[in-house]
Design a protein around this motif. Structure first.
Motif, mmCIF file in Angstrom:
data_model
loop_
_atom_site.group_PDB
_atom_site.id
_atom_site.type_symbol
_atom_site.label_atom_id
_atom_site.label_comp_id
_atom_site.label_asym_id
_atom_site.label_seq_id
_atom_site.Cartn_x
_atom_site.Cartn_y
_atom_site.Cartn_z
ATOM 1 N N CYS A 216 0.854 -1.189 0.000
ATOM 2 C CA CYS A 216 0.000 0.000 0.000
ATOM 3 C C CYS A 216 0.889 1.238 0.000
ATOM 4 N N CYS A 217 0.559 2.179 -0.877
ATOM 5 C CA CYS A 217 1.330 3.427 -0.953
ATOM 6 C C CYS A 217 0.950 4.310 0.231
ATOM 7 N N ASN A 218 1.924 4.786 0.953
ATOM 8 C CA ASN A 218 1.624 5.618 2.120
ATOM 9 C C ASN A 218 1.225 7.034 1.714
ATOM 10 N N ASP A 219 1.256 7.298 0.430
ATOM 11 C CA ASP A 219 0.889 8.619 -0.063
ATOM 12 C C ASP A 219 -0.500 8.621 -0.696
ATOM 13 N N CYS A 220 -0.667 7.832 -1.779
ATOM 14 C CA CYS A 220 -1.928 7.877 -2.527
ATOM 15 C C CYS A 220 -2.867 6.722 -2.168
ATOM 16 N N MET A 221 -2.465 5.847 -1.267
ATOM 17 C CA MET A 221 -3.271 4.716 -0.808
ATOM 18 C C MET A 221 -3.484 3.635 -1.875
ATOM 19 N N ALA B 6 8.571 1.198 -4.430
ATOM 20 C CA ALA B 6 8.093 2.554 -4.717
ATOM 21 C C ALA B 6 6.802 2.523 -5.527
ATOM 22 N N CYS B 7 5.947 3.509 -5.289
ATOM 23 C CA CYS B 7 4.683 3.652 -6.015
ATOM 24 C C CYS B 7 4.913 4.529 -7.234
ATOM 25 N N SER B 8 4.013 4.413 -8.230
ATOM 26 C CA SER B 8 4.159 5.244 -9.440
ATOM 27 C C SER B 8 4.006 6.730 -9.100
ATOM 28 N N CYS B 9 3.350 7.048 -7.966
ATOM 29 C CA CYS B 9 3.186 8.459 -7.573
ATOM 30 C C CYS B 9 4.443 9.018 -6.900
ATOM 31 N N GLY B 10 5.410 8.130 -6.654
ATOM 32 C CA GLY B 10 6.617 8.577 -5.966
ATOM 33 C C GLY B 10 6.608 8.235 -4.484
HETATM 34 ZN ZN LIG Z 1 1.189 6.251 -4.495
#
Ligand SMILES: [Zn+2]
Length: 408
Positions: A346-351, A364-368
């Protein structure tokens, strides 16, 4: 061979406090621990494997392929009971924490151990997760619809009394501010919330007198909420109780039956108008009766607080299933299932949440943002690695995720 009538009855009797037996059609904790709440085909599987001397190490995962009414997300609940059942068994358990938003095809629980050590618990574990998650999910949906307005669970009466505390716990962790059932409140460590029943007003015979009696007798820290739909027009009764209690009146509750309701919004607006005109702006409108997430959203601008019963307590279950995905640590699954142990990142930024083979966990997530593994190791050979979160911590986690989502 069926049980004799007497035996069947005795199997369901529990000793009540004064020693008298009470018949309730529920399994007790010992029967659950003993694996008696299991579908017969698991008992037969166990019998076959034992006789044949087969007992491999398997990895089994629990996931839902979809959610009721195509909900875009669900709230996971029921895990504390699963953990307690699995604790002290010779198994490794990875799980997603209660209160986490979950999505279809995402494993939420993974058990690795010898099949005969846990296989017979499949029915029970699913029962813990499916119902509690259904209730918590609906509570979260109602919470989202209510915004920051108080939301109370009134649904204990819609469930079998033996499971009512579990229903209230799930409602609370899903986002209700309060629960009406005393035992449910005790389970989550809060004070119970409630207003007054029609019974009090009918027995005293007058709404104002009943409200005064409540004010006289009940602990001052309990908010005074007068039920104003018993005998007379809601507008008239609202003004009567507001005049009688003044600043001490916190809210008026409208629980008007549908058959007498007409346009509920118009009734609320009229009550609001008349109260405000006479300086009772502080008196809130508390509504209940047949509410669900859509009705709450409809009235969100004119009601100040919501009591929800059936929609939450009798919410549709989340259909988790358990499937074997590895045998002797080799990927193996039935048709329609992906084999192998998995990581849920789970991305801690965009969920954003993705499921990947455990051997290929992402960083890493695609959102960074940073990807965190949320299907985390919890029991190692039955020993707990970290303490369980409190109901309040679980609820806070739900509220935090809800704030970051718009969809219902
Ligand atoms: Zn993300």
């Amino acid at each position: 061979m069926g049980l004799q009538e007497g035996e069947a009855r005795r199997a369901f009797e529990s000793v009540a406090s004064k020693g008298r037996l009470i018949l309730i059609h529920t399994a007790n904790a010992q029967q659950i621990r003993d694996g008696l709440v299991t579908d017969v085909y698991f008992e037969r599987t166990q019998e076959i494997l034992k006789s044949k001397g087969i007992n491999p190490v398997v990895t089994a995962e629990f996931l839902a392929k979809g959610f009721p009414r195509d909900y875009p997300w669900a709230v996971l609940a029921g895990m504390e009971e699963c953990v307690d059942l699995l604790k002290d068994l010779p198994v490794d358990v990875r799980l997603i924490g209660e209160g986490t938003f979950i999505y279809p095809f995402q494993p939420v629980l993974e058990i690795r151990g010898r099949y005969l050590d846990f296989g017979r618990y499949e029915t029970t574990l699913l029962g813990f997760l499916c119902q509690a998650s259904g209730v918590a999910t609906m509570a979260a949906r109602c919470r989202k619809a209510a915004g920051d307005r108080p939301l109370t669970s009134f649904g204990a009466r819609r469930a079998h009394p033996a499971i009512a505390p579990m229903v209230e716990r799930s409602a609370y962790i899903g986002g209700c501010d309060g629960v009406a059932l005393g035992l449910g409140a005790r389970l989550v460590g809060i004070e119970p919330s409630g207003t007054m029943p029609h019974a009090l007003i009918l027995i005293i015979g007058d709404t104002v007198e009943a409200t005064r009696a409540f004010h006289d007798i009940i602990d001052p820290k309990v908010k005074r909420v007068s039920l104003i739909d018993t005998f007379n027009d809601e507008k008239i009764e609202a003004l009567n109780v507001a005049k009688a209690l003044g600043k001490n009146l916190y809210a008026v509750r409208l629980d008007t039956p549908k058959s007498r309701r007409g346009d509920f919004r118009k009734i609320m607006e009229e009550v609001r108008w008349e109260l405000d005109l006479r300086g009772f702006e502080h008196v809130k409108l508390f509504i209940s009766g047949g509410l669900d997430e859509y009705r709450i959203r409809e009235f969100q601008d004119c009601a100040d607080a919501f009591g929800v019963g059936t929609a939450i307590a009798a919410a549709p279950a989340i259909d988790f299933s358990m499937d074997i995905v590895e045998v002797e640590d080799k990927p193996l699954a039935k048709k329609g299932k992906r084999s192998g142990s998995k990581s849920v990142m789970c991305c801690n930024d965009c969920m954003k949440t993705v499921v990947v083979p455990r051997v290929k966990a992402l960083k890493a997530c695609s959102c960074g943002g940073k990807m965190i593994e949320i299907l985390s190791s919890f029991l190692s050979q039955g020993k707990m690695k970290t303490p369980l979160p409190t109901p309040l911590e679980i609820r806070d986690h739900v509220i935090d995720q809800l704030a970051r989502r718009e969809d219902l």
